[in-house]
Design a protein around this motif. Structure first.
Motif, PDB file in Angstrom:
ATOM      1  N   ALA A  12       0.827  -1.200   0.000  1.00  0.00           N
ATOM      2  CA  ALA A  12       0.000   0.000   0.000  1.00  0.00           C
ATOM      3  C   ALA A  12       0.865   1.255   0.000  1.00  0.00           C
ATOM      4  CB  ALA A  12      -0.912   0.001   1.222  1.00  0.00           C
ATOM      5  N   PRO A  13       0.361   2.335  -0.563  1.00  0.00           N
ATOM      6  CA  PRO A  13       1.118   3.590  -0.566  1.00  0.00           C
ATOM      7  C   PRO A  13       1.173   4.225   0.817  1.00  0.00           C
ATOM      8  CG  PRO A  13      -1.049   3.931  -1.517  1.00  0.00           C
ATOM      9  CD  PRO A  13      -0.911   2.446  -1.296  1.00  0.00           C
ATOM     10  N   VAL A  14       2.134   5.108   0.992  1.00  0.00           N
ATOM     11  CA  VAL A  14       2.253   5.919   2.206  1.00  0.00           C
ATOM     12  C   VAL A  14       2.029   7.374   1.806  1.00  0.00           C
ATOM     13  CG1 VAL A  14       3.728   6.657   4.106  1.00  0.00           C
ATOM     14  CG2 VAL A  14       3.878   4.301   3.256  1.00  0.00           C
ATOM     15  N   TRP A  15       1.014   7.998   2.377  1.00  0.00           N
ATOM     16  CA  TRP A  15       0.672   9.380   2.058  1.00  0.00           C
ATOM     17  C   TRP A  15       1.248  10.302   3.117  1.00  0.00           C
ATOM     18  CZ3 TRP A  15      -1.984  10.168  -2.475  1.00  0.00           C
ATOM     19  CH2 TRP A  15      -2.620   9.052  -3.033  1.00  0.00           C
ATOM     20  N   LEU A  21     -10.527  11.122   3.221  1.00  0.00           N
ATOM     21  CA  LEU A  21      -9.280  10.570   3.741  1.00  0.00           C
ATOM     22  C   LEU A  21      -9.403   9.061   3.941  1.00  0.00           C
ATOM     23  CD1 LEU A  21      -8.278  13.316   6.326  1.00  0.00           C
ATOM     24  CD2 LEU A  21      -7.005  12.703   4.259  1.00  0.00           C
ATOM     25  N   ARG A  22     -10.541   8.622   4.429  1.00  0.00           N
ATOM     26  CA  ARG A  22     -10.744   7.199   4.679  1.00  0.00           C
ATOM     27  C   ARG A  22     -10.724   6.373   3.396  1.00  0.00           C
ATOM     28  NH1 ARG A  22     -15.393   6.694   9.435  1.00  0.00           N
ATOM     29  NH2 ARG A  22     -14.039   7.422  11.142  1.00  0.00           N
ATOM     30  N   GLU A  23     -11.048   7.004   2.282  1.00  0.00           N
ATOM     31  CA  GLU A  23     -11.061   6.296   1.010  1.00  0.00           C
ATOM     32  C   GLU A  23      -9.672   6.103   0.420  1.00  0.00           C
ATOM     33  OE1 GLU A  23     -14.071   7.041  -2.019  1.00  0.00           O
ATOM     34  OE2 GLU A  23     -15.005   8.445  -0.628  1.00  0.00           O
ATOM     35  N   LEU A  24      -8.704   6.855   0.900  1.00  0.00           N
ATOM     36  CA  LEU A  24      -7.340   6.708   0.387  1.00  0.00           C
ATOM     37  C   LEU A  24      -6.719   5.438   0.950  1.00  0.00           C
ATOM     38  CD1 LEU A  24      -5.822  10.301   0.552  1.00  0.00           C
ATOM     39  CD2 LEU A  24      -6.287   8.980  -1.512  1.00  0.00           C
ATOM     40  N   PRO A  25      -6.243   4.545   0.115  1.00  0.00           N
ATOM     41  CA  PRO A  25      -5.626   3.303   0.616  1.00  0.00           C
ATOM     42  C   PRO A  25      -4.257   3.567   1.210  1.00  0.00           C
ATOM     43  CG  PRO A  25      -5.356   3.463  -1.758  1.00  0.00           C
ATOM     44  CD  PRO A  25      -6.215   4.630  -1.354  1.00  0.00           C
ATOM     45  N   GLY A  26      -3.883   2.777   2.191  1.00  0.00           N
ATOM     46  CA  GLY A  26      -2.528   2.842   2.714  1.00  0.00           C
ATOM     47  C   GLY A  26      -2.400   3.611   4.010  1.00  0.00           C
ATOM     48  N   THR A  27      -1.173   4.039   4.292  1.00  0.00           N
ATOM     49  CA  THR A  27      -0.837   4.746   5.527  1.00  0.00           C
ATOM     50  C   THR A  27      -0.901   6.243   5.293  1.00  0.00           C
ATOM     51  OG1 THR A  27       0.628   2.941   6.206  1.00  0.00           O
ATOM     52  CG2 THR A  27       0.965   5.066   7.273  1.00  0.00           C
ATOM     53  N   ALA A  87      -5.974   9.112  -7.552  1.00  0.00           N
ATOM     54  CA  ALA A  87      -5.416   7.921  -6.913  1.00  0.00           C
ATOM     55  C   ALA A  87      -6.132   6.661  -7.394  1.00  0.00           C
ATOM     56  CB  ALA A  87      -5.510   8.046  -5.395  1.00  0.00           C
ATOM     57  N   HIS A  88      -7.454   6.711  -7.440  1.00  0.00           N
ATOM     58  CA  HIS A  88      -8.216   5.546  -7.877  1.00  0.00           C
ATOM     59  C   HIS A  88      -7.960   5.233  -9.355  1.00  0.00           C
ATOM     60  CE1 HIS A  88     -10.051   4.949  -4.126  1.00  0.00           C
ATOM     61  NE2 HIS A  88     -11.026   5.849  -4.209  1.00  0.00           N
ATOM     62  N   ALA A  89      -7.604   6.255 -10.127  1.00  0.00           N
ATOM     63  CA  ALA A  89      -7.301   6.044 -11.545  1.00  0.00           C
ATOM     64  C   ALA A  89      -5.865   5.584 -11.759  1.00  0.00           C
ATOM     65  CB  ALA A  89      -7.558   7.325 -12.334  1.00  0.00           C
ATOM     66  N   GLY A  90      -5.077   5.526 -10.665  1.00  0.00           N
ATOM     67  CA  GLY A  90      -3.692   5.075 -10.777  1.00  0.00           C
ATOM     68  C   GLY A  90      -2.779   6.079 -11.439  1.00  0.00           C
ATOM     69  N   ARG A  91      -3.105   7.377 -11.341  1.00  0.00           N
ATOM     70  CA  ARG A  91      -2.291   8.390 -12.011  1.00  0.00           C
ATOM     71  C   ARG A  91      -1.187   8.953 -11.113  1.00  0.00           C
ATOM     72  NH1 ARG A  91      -7.635  10.466 -13.736  1.00  0.00           N
ATOM     73  NH2 ARG A  91      -8.058   9.597 -15.820  1.00  0.00           N
ATOM     74  N   ILE A  92      -1.098   8.443  -9.883  1.00  0.00           N
ATOM     75  CA  ILE A  92      -0.085   8.914  -8.944  1.00  0.00           C
ATOM     76  C   ILE A  92       0.880   7.762  -8.673  1.00  0.00           C
ATOM     77  CG2 ILE A  92       0.323   9.922  -6.681  1.00  0.00           C
ATOM     78  CD1 ILE A  92      -2.581  10.826  -6.657  1.00  0.00           C
TER      79      ILE A  92
END
Length: 249
Positions: free
Chosen positions: A20-23, A113-119, A237-242
């Protein structure tokens, strides 16, 4: 340089998938609209504190405050380095006020914020006590796994806040994950540039109240995505552009 202190934990026990990503979220003018009222309060208190500490007229204190901010990323650093001002006491004085009535943020911030996956970690040049009060006023304190404030950025007793490249590299080492999985979300371009030099993904959350924002035209090569609110960041983020989210899109 001594190792970077670990981020102050804001919650414990939440399992995070290993890929998972780290934000890393900046605080002021990123998670909330600090230019609405809070920056004015901080600027006023900071100019007064500079004037008192250095025995300067108000106009000269304000000029010096802005000069050190441009040079070091934080006025307090210039005062500590050149005038021997106690950094912690200065920051405490400038940020010691009730933020609850002054906070303004995007509607639905907690849900997004809760919808963002990861830390999720807050990375701010502000002091920790102020950051916690703002996050609590926003109702999102428990949506973050940790907090890196300027209090945690003092190797050998000397502050190394954003945009320090050394800070960015130590963050990568401290998190012990590939730099490409770490994404800095930030309203200040020079901080994003340092993050990119350290290999991080970058999301420029444009805020017109950020100093020098009007000078920005287009998108710099070190910015992966440019958004004006967290809802747009979530779509990217959901589109995978980051970078850091592409293998999960």
């Amino acid at each position: 340089m001594s190792p970077l202190r670990a981020p102050s934990p804001l919650r414990r026990g939440r399992p995070v998938p290993p890929d998972a990503p780290v934000w890393l979220f900046d605080l002021d003018n990123t998670l909330h609209d600090a230019s609405h009222a809070i920056f004015g309060m901080i600027d006023q208190r900071m100019s007064a504190a500079v004037a008192q500490a250095l025995n300067l007229p108000a106009d000269q204190a304000n000029v010096l405050r802005q000069r050190y901010w441009k040079r070091y990323g934080a006025t307090a650093i210039g005062l500590a380095r050149h005038h021997g001002v106690n950094l912690r006491q200065f920051l405490a004085t400038c940020h010691d006020f009730d933020v609850a009535a002054l906070v303004r943020a995007e509607t639905g911030l907690k849900a997004r914020l809760r919808e963002l996956p990861g830390t999720r970690i807050v990375l701010t040049n502000a002091p920790a006590h102020y950051a916690r009060r703002v996050l609590k006023a926003l109702g999102v304190l428990q949506e973050f796994d940790g907090l890196w404030a300027i209090d945690h950025m003092m190797p050998m007793g000397l502050p190394r806040p954003k945009p320090s490249l050394g800070l960015m590299r130590q963050i990568v080492a401290r998190l012990n994950v590939p730099a490409r999985r770490i994404i800095l979300v930030e309203d200040t371009l020079r901080n994003l540039k340092a993050a990119r030099q350290a290999g991080l993904g970058t999301a420029y959350l444009y805020h017109p109240g950020t100093p020098f924002s009007r000078q920005q035209r287009g998108r710099d090569l070190y910015v992966d995505v440019r958004v004006n609110r967290l809802s747009a960041l979530l779509r990217q983020a959901h589109a995978g552009r980051i970078p850091g989210t592409r293998d999960r899109a």
